[in-house]
Write a protein that holds these residues in place. Structure first.
Motif, PDB file in Angstrom:
ATOM      1  N   ALA A 198       0.860  -1.188   0.000  1.00 17.53           N
ATOM      2  CA  ALA A 198       0.000   0.000   0.000  1.00 17.53           C
ATOM      3  C   ALA A 198       0.891   1.231   0.000  1.00 17.53           C
ATOM      4  CB  ALA A 198      -0.929  -0.001   1.211  1.00 17.53           C
ATOM      5  N   PHE A 199       0.298   2.394  -0.293  1.00 21.63           N
ATOM      6  CA  PHE A 199       1.072   3.611  -0.494  1.00 21.63           C
ATOM      7  C   PHE A 199       0.504   4.748   0.339  1.00 21.63           C
ATOM      8  CE2 PHE A 199       1.218   0.907  -4.163  1.00 21.63           C
ATOM      9  CZ  PHE A 199       2.579   0.784  -4.386  1.00 21.63           C
ATOM     10  N   GLY A 200       1.376   5.343   1.159  1.00 22.69           N
ATOM     11  CA  GLY A 200       0.973   6.455   1.996  1.00 22.69           C
ATOM     12  C   GLY A 200       0.900   7.752   1.218  1.00 22.69           C
ATOM     13  N   ALA A 201       0.305   8.767   1.869  1.00 27.09           N
ATOM     14  CA  ALA A 201       0.118  10.057   1.205  1.00 27.09           C
ATOM     15  C   ALA A 201       1.438  10.725   0.856  1.00 27.09           C
ATOM     16  CB  ALA A 201      -0.722  10.965   2.098  1.00 27.09           C
ATOM     17  N   ASP A 202       2.499  10.393   1.579  1.00 25.04           N
ATOM     18  CA  ASP A 202       3.810  10.983   1.323  1.00 25.04           C
ATOM     19  C   ASP A 202       4.670  10.140   0.392  1.00 25.04           C
ATOM     20  OD1 ASP A 202       4.226   8.862   2.993  1.00 25.04           O
ATOM     21  OD2 ASP A 202       5.305   9.969   4.544  1.00 25.04           O
ATOM     22  N   GLY A 203       4.081   9.125  -0.232  1.00 26.53           N
ATOM     23  CA  GLY A 203       4.811   8.262  -1.160  1.00 26.53           C
ATOM     24  C   GLY A 203       5.484   7.073  -0.524  1.00 26.53           C
ATOM     25  N   ARG A 204       5.406   6.955   0.805  1.00 28.06           N
ATOM     26  CA  ARG A 204       6.016   5.802   1.464  1.00 28.06           C
ATOM     27  C   ARG A 204       5.290   4.513   1.082  1.00 28.06           C
ATOM     28  NH1 ARG A 204       7.127   7.551   7.708  1.00 28.06           N
ATOM     29  NH2 ARG A 204       4.842   7.682   7.698  1.00 28.06           N
ATOM     30  N   ILE A 205       6.054   3.427   1.039  1.00 31.74           N
ATOM     31  CA  ILE A 205       5.553   2.119   0.626  1.00 31.74           C
ATOM     32  C   ILE A 205       5.405   1.242   1.869  1.00 31.74           C
ATOM     33  CG2 ILE A 205       5.995   0.095  -0.810  1.00 31.74           C
ATOM     34  CD1 ILE A 205       7.919   1.924  -2.449  1.00 31.74           C
ATOM     35  N   TYR A 206       4.203   0.683   2.057  1.00 28.53           N
ATOM     36  CA  TYR A 206       3.909  -0.180   3.204  1.00 28.53           C
ATOM     37  C   TYR A 206       3.762  -1.615   2.706  1.00 28.53           C
ATOM     38  CZ  TYR A 206       2.954   4.024   5.976  1.00 28.53           C
ATOM     39  OH  TYR A 206       3.067   5.237   6.638  1.00 28.53           O
ATOM     40  N   VAL A 207       4.456  -2.546   3.354  1.00 27.37           N
ATOM     41  CA  VAL A 207       4.431  -3.950   2.956  1.00 27.37           C
ATOM     42  C   VAL A 207       4.053  -4.792   4.173  1.00 27.37           C
ATOM     43  CG1 VAL A 207       5.714  -5.870   1.955  1.00 27.37           C
ATOM     44  CG2 VAL A 207       6.254  -3.527   1.253  1.00 27.37           C
ATOM     45  N   SER A 208       2.988  -5.565   4.059  1.00 22.22           N
ATOM     46  CA  SER A 208       2.583  -6.483   5.127  1.00 22.22           C
ATOM     47  C   SER A 208       3.235  -7.840   4.903  1.00 22.22           C
ATOM     48  CB  SER A 208       1.056  -6.616   5.167  1.00 22.22           C
ATOM     49  OG  SER A 208       0.537  -6.949   3.883  1.00 22.22           O
ATOM     50  N   GLU A 209       3.439  -8.587   6.002  1.00 22.86           N
ATOM     51  CA  GLU A 209       4.066  -9.906   5.886  1.00 22.86           C
ATOM     52  C   GLU A 209       3.620 -10.808   7.030  1.00 22.86           C
ATOM     53  OE1 GLU A 209       8.309 -10.040   6.705  1.00 22.86           O
ATOM     54  OE2 GLU A 209       8.268  -7.967   7.371  1.00 22.86           O
ATOM     55  N   TYR A 210       3.719 -12.122   6.782  1.00 22.69           N
ATOM     56  CA  TYR A 210       3.374 -13.109   7.800  1.00 22.69           C
ATOM     57  C   TYR A 210       4.443 -14.193   7.810  1.00 22.69           C
ATOM     58  CZ  TYR A 210       1.770 -16.744   4.492  1.00 22.69           C
ATOM     59  OH  TYR A 210       1.703 -17.705   3.521  1.00 22.69           O
ATOM     60  N   GLY A 211       4.187 -15.289   8.535  1.00 21.51           N
ATOM     61  CA  GLY A 211       5.114 -16.409   8.548  1.00 21.51           C
ATOM     62  C   GLY A 211       6.192 -16.314   9.606  1.00 21.51           C
ATOM     63  N   GLY A 212       6.025 -15.407  10.554  1.00 19.82           N
ATOM     64  CA  GLY A 212       7.019 -15.260  11.615  1.00 19.82           C
ATOM     65  C   GLY A 212       7.248 -13.818  12.005  1.00 19.82           C
ATOM     66  N   ASN A 213       7.307 -12.939  11.021  1.00 19.46           N
ATOM     67  CA  ASN A 213       7.505 -11.523  11.330  1.00 19.46           C
ATOM     68  C   ASN A 213       6.199 -10.848  11.749  1.00 19.46           C
ATOM     69  OD1 ASN A 213      10.236 -11.686  10.767  1.00 19.46           O
ATOM     70  ND2 ASN A 213      10.014 -10.973   8.657  1.00 19.46           N
ATOM     71  N   GLU A 214       5.111 -11.135  11.054  1.00 16.98           N
ATOM     72  CA  GLU A 214       3.780 -10.603  11.383  1.00 16.98           C
ATOM     73  C   GLU A 214       3.834  -9.102  11.648  1.00 16.98           C
ATOM     74  OE1 GLU A 214       1.584 -12.887  10.924  1.00 16.98           O
ATOM     75  OE2 GLU A 214       2.834 -14.658  11.132  1.00 16.98           O
ATOM     76  N   ARG A 215       4.195  -8.355  10.629  1.00 14.26           N
ATOM     77  CA  ARG A 215       4.425  -6.926  10.812  1.00 14.26           C
ATOM     78  C   ARG A 215       4.174  -6.181   9.510  1.00 14.26           C
ATOM     79  NH1 ARG A 215      11.107  -7.257  11.085  1.00 14.26           N
ATOM     80  NH2 ARG A 215      11.391  -7.806   8.867  1.00 14.26           N
ATOM     81  N   ILE A 216       4.257  -4.858   9.606  1.00 14.86           N
ATOM     82  CA  ILE A 216       4.206  -3.979   8.457  1.00 14.86           C
ATOM     83  C   ILE A 216       5.554  -3.272   8.368  1.00 14.86           C
ATOM     84  CG2 ILE A 216       2.948  -2.153   7.275  1.00 14.86           C
ATOM     85  CD1 ILE A 216       1.212  -4.584   8.080  1.00 14.86           C
ATOM     86  N   CYS A 217       6.215  -3.350   7.217  1.00 16.09           N
ATOM     87  CA  CYS A 217       7.476  -2.644   6.986  1.00 16.09           C
ATOM     88  C   CYS A 217       7.207  -1.441   6.089  1.00 16.09           C
ATOM     89  CB  CYS A 217       8.501  -3.561   6.331  1.00 16.09           C
ATOM     90  SG  CYS A 217       9.117  -4.877   7.416  1.00 16.09           S
ATOM     91  N   VAL A 218       7.886  -0.350   6.382  1.00 22.73           N
ATOM     92  CA  VAL A 218       7.667   0.902   5.663  1.00 22.73           C
ATOM     93  C   VAL A 218       8.964   1.301   4.966  1.00 22.73           C
ATOM     94  CG1 VAL A 218       6.860   3.274   5.829  1.00 22.73           C
ATOM     95  CG2 VAL A 218       5.980   1.546   7.418  1.00 22.73           C
ATOM     96  N   PHE A 219       8.840   1.682   3.680  1.00 18.57           N
ATOM     97  CA  PHE A 219       9.976   2.013   2.842  1.00 18.57           C
ATOM     98  C   PHE A 219       9.772   3.384   2.204  1.00 18.57           C
ATOM     99  CE2 PHE A 219       9.628  -2.517   3.129  1.00 18.57           C
ATOM    100  CZ  PHE A 219      10.930  -3.000   3.181  1.00 18.57           C
ATOM    101  N   SER A 220      10.878   3.986   1.822  1.00 18.40           N
ATOM    102  CA  SER A 220      10.805   5.223   1.053  1.00 18.40           C
ATOM    103  C   SER A 220      10.325   4.907  -0.364  1.00 18.40           C
ATOM    104  CB  SER A 220      12.184   5.868   0.988  1.00 18.40           C
ATOM    105  OG  SER A 220      13.031   5.142   0.095  1.00 18.40           O
ATOM    106  N   PRO A 221       9.948   5.935  -1.141  1.00 19.26           N
ATOM    107  CA  PRO A 221       9.548   5.675  -2.532  1.00 19.26           C
ATOM    108  C   PRO A 221      10.635   4.974  -3.351  1.00 19.26           C
ATOM    109  CG  PRO A 221       8.850   7.861  -1.877  1.00 19.26           C
ATOM    110  CD  PRO A 221       9.719   7.347  -0.760  1.00 19.26           C
ATOM    111  N   ALA A 222      11.890   5.086  -2.923  1.00 16.72           N
ATOM    112  CA  ALA A 222      12.992   4.424  -3.625  1.00 16.72           C
ATOM    113  C   ALA A 222      13.257   3.010  -3.122  1.00 16.72           C
ATOM    114  CB  ALA A 222      14.260   5.257  -3.499  1.00 16.72           C
ATOM    115  N   GLY A 223      12.447   2.523  -2.171  1.00 18.08           N
ATOM    116  CA  GLY A 223      12.626   1.177  -1.657  1.00 18.08           C
ATOM    117  C   GLY A 223      13.607   1.061  -0.518  1.00 18.08           C
ATOM    118  N   GLU A 224      13.934   2.165   0.137  1.00 19.47           N
ATOM    119  CA  GLU A 224      14.851   2.147   1.279  1.00 19.47           C
ATOM    120  C   GLU A 224      14.060   1.936   2.564  1.00 19.47           C
ATOM    121  OE1 GLU A 224      16.151   6.061   0.543  1.00 19.47           O
ATOM    122  OE2 GLU A 224      17.898   5.458  -0.641  1.00 19.47           O
TER     123      GLU A 224
END
Length: 313
Positions: free
Chosen positions: A148-174
């Protein structure tokens, strides 16, 4: 930096009310078939066909939608129900993608679930970037499920299988930060399967599927409220696999386990359920996703290898 949101002073838990009856101002206890205007797709491996599709996302500006299925193919469809093109993911021997999102500029970010990464393509299927690898550290994934994509261009990625979290990245994938951990308490998740932002970007709705609820957080991951709980009744959920925020602030929840779509008002109260199990008109078998724009809404009917197009709820 990891932000769990566990230091919140108070959380409004919206466990929804009992049914208030039928008719004006009420909700129906028994779901009716979806008010489907059209369906498209069929079983198969050719363009225009699906083998158990598990991700759908709409590009509202270009009036196209993208669907990924268990053959690891991404297909682009017009809102008229005509297939336009398809492309294959680079690898699929370890498993297939379970979700994807369209960025504001029309690029397609695929949660390449079993390869533990995200790959971005332009609308014609040309790869633009990829990020992530297997692990539990910053910028690493175990089974990413959605983007998913935040209003400021940040990229949100959900995951399961052990981490069970949301990771947030810059528009460049950092990698920037993450929030969440395994469990069922506030700030914890069990297979967060999909996400959707509110129109103003101030709230992120997370389908916390194996906890049978929707968790609403701010863009930093602080929990604001919780909608639903396990069950089959109104206001209850069974494996919510996708969420969509409508223009009026209400919420559509795609329930994989209950074979239905449920609508919640902005107050968190159930406004009705739609769809019932089956393969006939307006019926569903293991629906996986819901997305759309305005009054045009698409429901991914995974077990029937098709997409329903609906004009409003």
């Amino acid at each position: 930096m990891v932000r769990t949101g566990l230091a919140i002073q108070s959380v409004l838990v919206m466990l929804l009310a009992m049914p208030v009856g039928c008719g004006a101002g009420g909700v129906d206890a028994e779901p009716a078939p979806l008010r489907t205007r059209a369906t498209f797709g069929s079983s198969g491996r050719s363009l225009g066909q699906f083998q158990y599709p598990r991700g759908l996302a709409v590009d509202p500006l270009r009036e196209v939608l993208f669907v990924v299925d268990k053959t690891a193919r991404v297909q682009r469809w017009g809102f008229d129900g005509e297939p336009q093109l398809q492309w294959q993911m680079p690898r699929w021997n370890n498993g297939k993608p379970t979700g994807l999102g369209v960025s504001p500029d029309g690029n397609v970010f695929v949660a390449d679930t079993h390869c533990h990464r995200v790959i971005a393509f332009d609308p014609d299927g040309r790869e633009l970037m990829r990020f992530g690898s297997y692990g539990s550290g910053p910028g690493e994934f175990i089974y990413p499920t959605d983007v998913a994509f935040g209003a400021d261009g940040r990229i949100y990625v959900s995951e399961y299988g052990g981490n069970e979290r949301i990771c947030v990245f810059s528009p460049a994938g950092e990698f920037l930060f993450s929030f969440g951990e395994p469990g069922s308490a506030v700030g914890q998740y069990s297979r967060p399967q999909s996400m959707a932002f509110s129109a103003d970007g101030t709230e992120l709705f997370i389908a916390d599927s194996c906890n049978h609820r929707v968790v609403v957080v701010d863009p930093e991951g602080v929990v604001l409220r919780v909608i639903g709980g396990p069950g089959r009744g109104l206001g209850e959920l069974a494996y919510p696999y996708d969420v969509m925020v409508l223009q009026d602030g209400s919420l559509l929840v795609c329930e994989f386990g209950n074979n239905r779509i449920q609508r919640f008002g902005s107050d968190g109260q159930s406004r009705g359920v739609y769809g019932r199990v089956g393969s006939g008109d307006g019926e569903l078998q293991y629906p996986w996703a819901v997305d759309g724009v305005g009054e045009t809404i698409f429901v991914l009917d995974s077990g029937n290898n098709r997409v329903h197009m609906i004009r409003g709820f």
